[in-house]
Design an enzyme around this catalytic site. Structure first.
Site, mmCIF file in Angstrom:
data_model
loop_
_atom_site.group_PDB
_atom_site.id
_atom_site.type_symbol
_atom_site.label_atom_id
_atom_site.label_comp_id
_atom_site.label_asym_id
_atom_site.label_seq_id
_atom_site.Cartn_x
_atom_site.Cartn_y
_atom_site.Cartn_z
ATOM 1 N N GLU A 40 1.645 -1.456 1.475
ATOM 2 C CA GLU A 40 1.350 -2.701 1.752
ATOM 3 C C GLU A 40 2.008 -3.915 0.954
ATOM 4 O OE1 GLU A 40 -2.623 -3.953 0.076
ATOM 5 O OE2 GLU A 40 -2.995 -5.429 1.884
ATOM 6 N N LYS A 111 -3.401 -7.431 9.245
ATOM 7 C CA LYS A 111 -4.648 -6.763 8.613
ATOM 8 C C LYS A 111 -5.895 -7.634 9.135
ATOM 9 C CE LYS A 111 -5.895 -5.841 3.609
ATOM 10 N NZ LYS A 111 -5.446 -5.909 2.433
ATOM 11 N N CYS A 146 -4.838 -0.976 3.599
ATOM 12 C CA CYS A 146 -5.660 -0.831 2.631
ATOM 13 C C CYS A 146 -7.205 -1.336 2.529
ATOM 14 C CB CYS A 146 -5.046 -2.116 1.521
ATOM 15 S SG CYS A 146 -5.209 -2.010 -0.065
HETATM 16 O O1 LIG Z 1 -10.673 -1.889 -1.352
HETATM 17 C C1 LIG Z 1 -10.274 -1.802 -2.463
HETATM 18 O O2 LIG Z 1 -10.630 -1.121 -3.428
HETATM 19 C C2 LIG Z 1 -8.715 -2.181 -2.596
HETATM 20 C C3 LIG Z 1 -8.299 -3.123 -1.403
HETATM 21 C C4 LIG Z 1 -7.179 -3.973 -1.641
HETATM 22 O O3 LIG Z 1 -6.623 -3.919 -2.798
HETATM 23 C C5 LIG Z 1 -6.375 -4.693 -0.652
HETATM 24 O O4 LIG Z 1 -6.726 -4.503 0.422
HETATM 25 O O5 LIG Z 1 -5.351 -5.286 -0.981
#
Ligand SMILES: O=C(O)CCC(=O)C(=O)O
Length: 264
Positions: A40, A111, A146
């Site tokens: 990402e 996303k 993510c």
């Molecule tokens: O859910 C998490 O702990 C990390 C999510 C995250 O860093 C993101 O989506 O950029």
């Protein structure tokens, strides 16, 4: 099927342009793989909120161009991770780009679940609305990004649309690494699907990254796991195992949909 997950380091001592050139070279080195995955927001770093605006690019911007060429040169399906995409109205999205081995755009995915609660990505970026699957010759990919990993209903919708391989680029922080591993395995077990989860290494905006990209099979077994540093994680597996697992242990068929609301 051979997949290579490029766990690139995102550190502040490298410019976006230099990292783009390096990522394209790493993709080209994977010629012979079927599928290559980047993480990402690897141009800026997922936590470099202050960089998003300056680094945002149109869908067909410099990262698109570099990755389309690299996919075509390597002759691989490429999930090029995500970029901060600026739409024609000026809104920024966390958008994943997927290319065919001919270097054509096969799909893009904005996303859906933005991270940060009342700050960061959650306020700086728009939210996607559409789950995305991509048909490959021998299987179907479902994509998520993510923080999406925490939302099982998204993955169910991908499985309902035929996904057998769930590809999750991330910029997951070291602080919650145990969640990353646990959730990747949970999404694989509950959906009886392969999970290919590709994170970043290094540290940016004061947030050390977890690395530990991971490939999990439809039984929940870890096929391969990276360390904390930059690494290309390569794994071979047979997508037919998804259908076999779903036949031999047909839990997905026992879903009960449309339950009454809870009483009490
Ligand atoms: O859910 C998490 O702990 C990390 C999510 C995250 O860093 C993101 O989506 O950029």
């Amino acid at each position: 099927m051979r997949a290579s997950l490029i766990q690139i380091a995102v550190n502040e001592d490298e410019t976006v342009e230099a990292r783009r050139v390096r990522a394209a070279a790493l993709v080209r080195e994977q010629a012979g793989a079927d599928l290559v995955v980047l993480p990402e927001l690897w141009t800026t770093g997922a936590f470099a909120y202050e960089e998003f605006d300056a680094a945002a690019e149109p869908l067909r911007g410099p990262t698109y161009e570099a990755m389309a060429k690299a996919a075509g040169d390597a002759g691989v399906w490429l999930h090029a991770g995500s970029v901060p995409e600026r739409d024609p109205g000026g809104r920024i999205y966390n958008t994943s780009l997927l290319f065919s081995p001919a270097g054509d755009l096969a799909a893009s995915y904005r996303k859906i679940h933005r991270f940060g609660f009342d700050k960061g990505e959650a306020v700086l970026m728009g939210a996607g609305r559409e789950p995305v699957t991509v048909r490959l010759p021998e299987t179907t990919l479902g994509v998520a990004t993510c923080y999406d990993l925490r939302f099982p209903e998204l993955f169910r919708s991908l499985v309902d649309a035929g996904a057998e391989i769930l590809v999750v680029p991330a910029g997951w922080p070291e602080r919650r690494r145990s969640h990353w591993t646990l959730l990747a395995q949970a999404r694989a077990v509950e959906n009886q699907a392969f999970v290919l989860a590709c994170g970043t290494a290094g540290a940016h905006a004061g947030v050390p990254q977890a690395g530990h990209s991971i490939v999990v099979d439809p039984w929940g077994e870890v096929l391969a796991e990276a360390g904390a540093d930059e690494e290309v994680l390569t794994v071979e597996f047979d997508p037919v195992r998804v259908a076999r697992t779903r036949e031999q242990f047909p839990a997905l068929k026992d879903r009960v949909l449309g339950l009454d609301p809870p009483r009490g």
